[in-house]
Design a protein around this motif. Structure first.
Motif, PDB file in Angstrom:
ATOM      1  N   GLY A  60      -4.867   5.922  -0.866  1.00  0.00           N
ATOM      2  CA  GLY A  60      -4.910   5.255   0.430  1.00  0.00           C
ATOM      3  C   GLY A  60      -4.723   3.756   0.309  1.00  0.00           C
ATOM      4  N   ALA A  61      -5.464   3.138  -0.589  1.00  0.00           N
ATOM      5  CA  ALA A  61      -5.359   1.684  -0.766  1.00  0.00           C
ATOM      6  C   ALA A  61      -4.016   1.289  -1.383  1.00  0.00           C
ATOM      7  N   TYR A  62      -3.538   2.088  -2.340  1.00  0.00           N
ATOM      8  CA  TYR A  62      -2.279   1.773  -3.009  1.00  0.00           C
ATOM      9  C   TYR A  62      -1.115   1.853  -2.025  1.00  0.00           C
ATOM     10  N   ILE A  63      -1.071   2.908  -1.234  1.00  0.00           N
ATOM     11  CA  ILE A  63       0.005   3.056  -0.244  1.00  0.00           C
ATOM     12  C   ILE A  63      -0.072   1.939   0.789  1.00  0.00           C
ATOM     13  N   ASP A  64      -1.270   1.573   1.220  1.00  0.00           N
ATOM     14  CA  ASP A  64      -1.408   0.442   2.143  1.00  0.00           C
ATOM     15  C   ASP A  64      -0.816  -0.825   1.539  1.00  0.00           C
ATOM     16  N   SER A  65      -1.083  -1.061   0.268  1.00  0.00           N
ATOM     17  CA  SER A  65      -0.573  -2.269  -0.396  1.00  0.00           C
ATOM     18  C   SER A  65       0.939  -2.242  -0.544  1.00  0.00           C
ATOM     19  N   VAL A  66       1.478  -1.119  -0.960  1.00  0.00           N
ATOM     20  CA  VAL A  66       2.928  -1.018  -1.152  1.00  0.00           C
ATOM     21  C   VAL A  66       3.643  -1.074   0.196  1.00  0.00           C
ATOM     22  N   ALA A  74       0.104  -8.344  -1.350  1.00  0.00           N
ATOM     23  CA  ALA A  74       0.233  -6.896  -1.502  1.00  0.00           C
ATOM     24  C   ALA A  74       0.581  -6.478  -2.930  1.00  0.00           C
ATOM     25  N   ALA A  75       1.534  -7.135  -3.553  1.00  0.00           N
ATOM     26  CA  ALA A  75       1.938  -6.757  -4.914  1.00  0.00           C
ATOM     27  C   ALA A  75       0.796  -6.963  -5.905  1.00  0.00           C
ATOM     28  N   ALA A  76       0.086  -8.066  -5.772  1.00  0.00           N
ATOM     29  CA  ALA A  76      -1.048  -8.317  -6.659  1.00  0.00           C
ATOM     30  C   ALA A  76      -2.156  -7.291  -6.425  1.00  0.00           C
TER      31      ALA A  76
END
Length: 165
Positions: A60-66, A74-76
């Protein structure tokens, strides 16, 4: 019951009902453009001790960031999430996949899914397995892919990622 008492009672019921509807309706409807999104999620919960929940939290968090590619942080954030949730071996394998395939080694794709879900699929030998299902578009013919994720039950780190057959 006298007429005046009935009128008072009915008036009180009508006022209470009206006030209740006035208070509840905006909360149920949401505001403006958020109305559709608010209706889709009613509650969320989690348990940091549960390996499958940790996989769901990560995706969930990774997809939100990407997804937030235009956000400078976002990339960091995606990199930090990988460092926190993935074992060093899983991080290395994801990086090797990316170098070879020019695609994200966590999502196994070049784009970002619009929806995801995680389901527990079993455990044994100190590991838990989960199936992450990614949906890539909306509509009746949306493409769906799946990833099998292995987690260490002691550390709760993701130790393996593999596209599902």
């Amino acid at each position: 019951m006298p007429v005046r008492s009935r009128r008072t009672l009915l008036t009180a019921v009508a006022v209470t009902t009206g006030l209740t509807l006035a208070a509840v309706t905006p909360a149920l409807a949401g505001t403006g453009a958020d109305r559709t999104r608010a209706a889709g999620v009613s509650t969320a919960q989690g348990d940091p001790r549960n390996a499958t929940q940790r996989v769901a939290d990560f995706y969930g968090a990774y997809i939100d960031s990407v997804w937030a590619a235009d956000d400078p942080a976002a990339a960091a954030n995606a990199k930090a999430l990988r460092a926190f949730y993935l074992s060093s071996g899983a991080q290395q394998r994801a990086a090797a996949y990316e170098a070879k395939n020019h695609a994200d080694g966590v999502l196994f794709a070049q784009n970002v899914p619009v929806r995801w879900k995680v389901a527990y699929t079993g455990s044994g030998m100190g590991h838990s397995t989960s199936r992450v299902t990614l949906t890539w578009s909306d509509g009746a013919n949306a493409q769906v892919t799946a990833i099998d994720v292995q987690s260490d039950l002691k550390t709760l780190k993701i130790t393996g990622l593999q596209p599902a057959d």
